[in-house]
Design a protein around this motif. Structure first.
Motif, PDB file in Angstrom:
ATOM      1  N   ILE A  47     -11.721  -7.585   5.369  1.00 41.40           N
ATOM      2  CA  ILE A  47     -10.281  -7.330   5.481  1.00 41.40           C
ATOM      3  C   ILE A  47      -9.619  -8.455   6.268  1.00 41.40           C
ATOM      4  O   ILE A  47      -9.589  -8.469   7.500  1.00 41.40           O
ATOM      5  N   ASP A  48      -9.113  -9.436   5.524  1.00 37.79           N
ATOM      6  CA  ASP A  48      -8.359 -10.536   6.134  1.00 37.79           C
ATOM      7  C   ASP A  48      -6.933 -10.509   5.584  1.00 37.79           C
ATOM      8  O   ASP A  48      -6.565  -9.586   4.839  1.00 37.79           O
ATOM      9  N   VAL A  49      -6.130 -11.494   5.927  1.00 40.71           N
ATOM     10  CA  VAL A  49      -4.734 -11.502   5.505  1.00 40.71           C
ATOM     11  C   VAL A  49      -4.609 -11.526   3.986  1.00 40.71           C
ATOM     12  O   VAL A  49      -3.750 -10.843   3.409  1.00 40.71           O
ATOM     13  N   ASP A  50      -5.468 -12.281   3.316  1.00 41.83           N
ATOM     14  CA  ASP A  50      -5.423 -12.340   1.849  1.00 41.83           C
ATOM     15  C   ASP A  50      -5.725 -10.975   1.237  1.00 41.83           C
ATOM     16  O   ASP A  50      -5.097 -10.562   0.256  1.00 41.83           O
ATOM     17  N   TRP A  51      -6.714 -10.290   1.831  1.00 42.64           N
ATOM     18  CA  TRP A  51      -7.065  -8.946   1.350  1.00 42.64           C
ATOM     19  C   TRP A  51      -5.869  -8.013   1.517  1.00 42.64           C
ATOM     20  O   TRP A  51      -5.527  -7.244   0.615  1.00 42.64           O
ATOM     21  N   ILE A  52      -5.228  -8.078   2.677  1.00 42.90           N
ATOM     22  CA  ILE A  52      -4.073  -7.214   2.950  1.00 42.90           C
ATOM     23  C   ILE A  52      -2.946  -7.499   1.961  1.00 42.90           C
ATOM     24  O   ILE A  52      -2.346  -6.576   1.392  1.00 42.90           O
ATOM     25  N   ASP A  53      -2.659  -8.787   1.745  1.00 45.28           N
ATOM     26  CA  ASP A  53      -1.585  -9.149   0.814  1.00 45.28           C
ATOM     27  C   ASP A  53      -1.869  -8.634  -0.590  1.00 45.28           C
ATOM     28  O   ASP A  53      -0.974  -8.138  -1.284  1.00 45.28           O
ATOM     29  N   SER A  54      -3.115  -8.741  -1.014  1.00 49.23           N
ATOM     30  CA  SER A  54      -3.491  -8.261  -2.349  1.00 49.23           C
ATOM     31  C   SER A  54      -3.392  -6.740  -2.430  1.00 49.23           C
ATOM     32  O   SER A  54      -2.960  -6.175  -3.443  1.00 49.23           O
ATOM     33  N   PHE A  55      -3.780  -6.075  -1.352  1.00 50.69           N
ATOM     34  CA  PHE A  55      -3.708  -4.607  -1.284  1.00 50.69           C
ATOM     35  C   PHE A  55      -2.254  -4.139  -1.347  1.00 50.69           C
ATOM     36  O   PHE A  55      -1.924  -3.188  -2.061  1.00 50.69           O
ATOM     37  N   VAL A  56      -1.395  -4.823  -0.617  1.00 52.90           N
ATOM     38  CA  VAL A  56       0.038  -4.488  -0.622  1.00 52.90           C
ATOM     39  C   VAL A  56       0.613  -4.664  -2.022  1.00 52.90           C
ATOM     40  O   VAL A  56       1.369  -3.808  -2.518  1.00 52.90           O
ATOM     41  N   LEU A  57       0.263  -5.759  -2.679  1.00 51.49           N
ATOM     42  CA  LEU A  57       0.740  -6.010  -4.040  1.00 51.49           C
ATOM     43  C   LEU A  57       0.258  -4.912  -4.980  1.00 51.49           C
ATOM     44  O   LEU A  57       1.015  -4.437  -5.837  1.00 51.49           O
ATOM     45  N   HIS A  58      -0.995  -4.511  -4.822  1.00 52.45           N
ATOM     46  CA  HIS A  58      -1.562  -3.431  -5.637  1.00 52.45           C
ATOM     47  C   HIS A  58      -0.763  -2.144  -5.456  1.00 52.45           C
ATOM     48  O   HIS A  58      -0.419  -1.470  -6.442  1.00 52.45           O
ATOM     49  N   LEU A  59      -0.451  -1.795  -4.199  1.00 46.97           N
ATOM     50  CA  LEU A  59       0.283  -0.564  -3.927  1.00 46.97           C
ATOM     51  C   LEU A  59       1.691  -0.614  -4.508  1.00 46.97           C
ATOM     52  O   LEU A  59       2.172   0.364  -5.083  1.00 46.97           O
ATOM     53  N   LYS A  60       2.342  -1.759  -4.372  1.00 47.35           N
ATOM     54  CA  LYS A  60       3.710  -1.880  -4.891  1.00 47.35           C
ATOM     55  C   LYS A  60       3.726  -1.847  -6.414  1.00 47.35           C
ATOM     56  O   LYS A  60       4.659  -1.296  -7.020  1.00 47.35           O
ATOM     57  N   ASN A  61       2.708  -2.418  -7.036  1.00 45.88           N
ATOM     58  CA  ASN A  61       2.604  -2.358  -8.502  1.00 45.88           C
ATOM     59  C   ASN A  61       2.392  -0.935  -8.994  1.00 45.88           C
ATOM     60  O   ASN A  61       2.714  -0.602 -10.133  1.00 45.88           O
ATOM     61  N   LYS A  62       1.844  -0.105  -8.116  1.00 50.50           N
ATOM     62  CA  LYS A  62       1.629   1.309  -8.427  1.00 50.50           C
ATOM     63  C   LYS A  62       2.891   2.129  -8.186  1.00 50.50           C
ATOM     64  O   LYS A  62       2.908   3.346  -8.410  1.00 50.50           O
ATOM     65  N   GLY A  63       3.935   1.484  -7.670  1.00 45.95           N
ATOM     66  CA  GLY A  63       5.206   2.175  -7.448  1.00 45.95           C
ATOM     67  C   GLY A  63       5.388   2.743  -6.061  1.00 45.95           C
ATOM     68  O   GLY A  63       6.314   3.526  -5.825  1.00 45.95           O
TER      69      GLY A  63
END
Length: 233
Positions: A47-63
């Motif tokens: 869990i680094d900054v890149d992981w967090i950014d990708s996770f956030v993008l995933h959540l936002k893509n899910k609405g």
């Protein structure tokens, strides 16, 4: 290696919690992480900054909304902080990471709206749900879980420790609140409603559903039990 798994540290952390609301938040976080990556093998160091950014993008893509994303990130941050304090990791991806939130929509009724709800002619079941809403309002916005655990009134006051924080409260029972309590006085609990309910969460769902239907008929905002707390505040 097991001690360095995110899953292990989250489970250890959750064992220290006894609040149902908090546990549900962590359960939701686990579900969303598992949808994003291999939760079972996720290491703390992954869990680094890149992981967090990708996770956030995933959540936002899910609405997911900004505040929902923030709630998930705070759960992850808490687990990492918990693990760091116990020497299970030296990394902290959240050290310079700002979790964004947005201002929540107003969740309170004004005086005129409260009067409309209070004076409405409702069926017996809906009247009971409306009365519980106002009892929470009259008791200074007491949380439903705390209301469900009350047993008695002592010297005209209720005394309890808030389940979420452990903070002690002493609240005067005003005549308006007393009238509702007398109407629904229970044998094992302060209110008979909770004599027959195994979980306040089940009752909360039915209460919120009923409040939404009531307000739809009265032309009021769609509310939940939390609006009683915010309206008092």
């Amino acid at each position: 290696v097991k001690e360095h798994l995110f899953k292990t540290q989250l489970e250890n952390l959750v064992r220290t919690k006894n609040n149902n609301g908090t546990l549900r938040i962590y359960e939701s976080a686990v579900k969303t992480i598992a949808e994003f990556c291999d939760y079972e093998s996720l290491m703390l160091e992954d869990i680094d900054v890149d992981w967090i950014d990708s996770f956030v993008l995933h959540l936002k893509n899910k609405g997911n909304k900004e505040n929902t994303v923030a709630t998930r990130l705070r759960c992850i941050r808490t687990v990492i902080s918990y693990a760091r304090k116990r020497g299970k990791t030296k990394e902290d991806a959240f050290f310079n990471y700002s979790i964004k939130t947005e201002e929540t929509v107003k969740r309170s009724l004004n005086v005129e709206q409260l009067r409309i709800l209070h004076d409405a002619n409702l069926s017996k079941i809906r009247s009971r749900h409306r009365d519980v809403f106002f009892l929470i309002f009259f008791l200074m916005g007491i949380n439903l879980i705390d209301l469900s655990q009350l047993k008695e009134i002592s010297d005209g006051r209720i005394f309890y420790k808030r389940a979420k924080t452990g903070t002690a409260y002493s609240i005067k029972v005003e005549p308006e609140a007393q009238a509702i309590i007398d109407k629904y006085r229970g044998k094992e609990h302060l209110l008979s409603i909770f004599d027959n309910v195994k979980s306040y969460l089940y009752y909360e769902r039915s209460l919120n559903h009923s409040l939404k239907l009531i307000c739809a008929e009265l032309g009021l905002p769609s509310i939940t039990v939390y609006w009683a707390r915010h309206s008092f505040a």
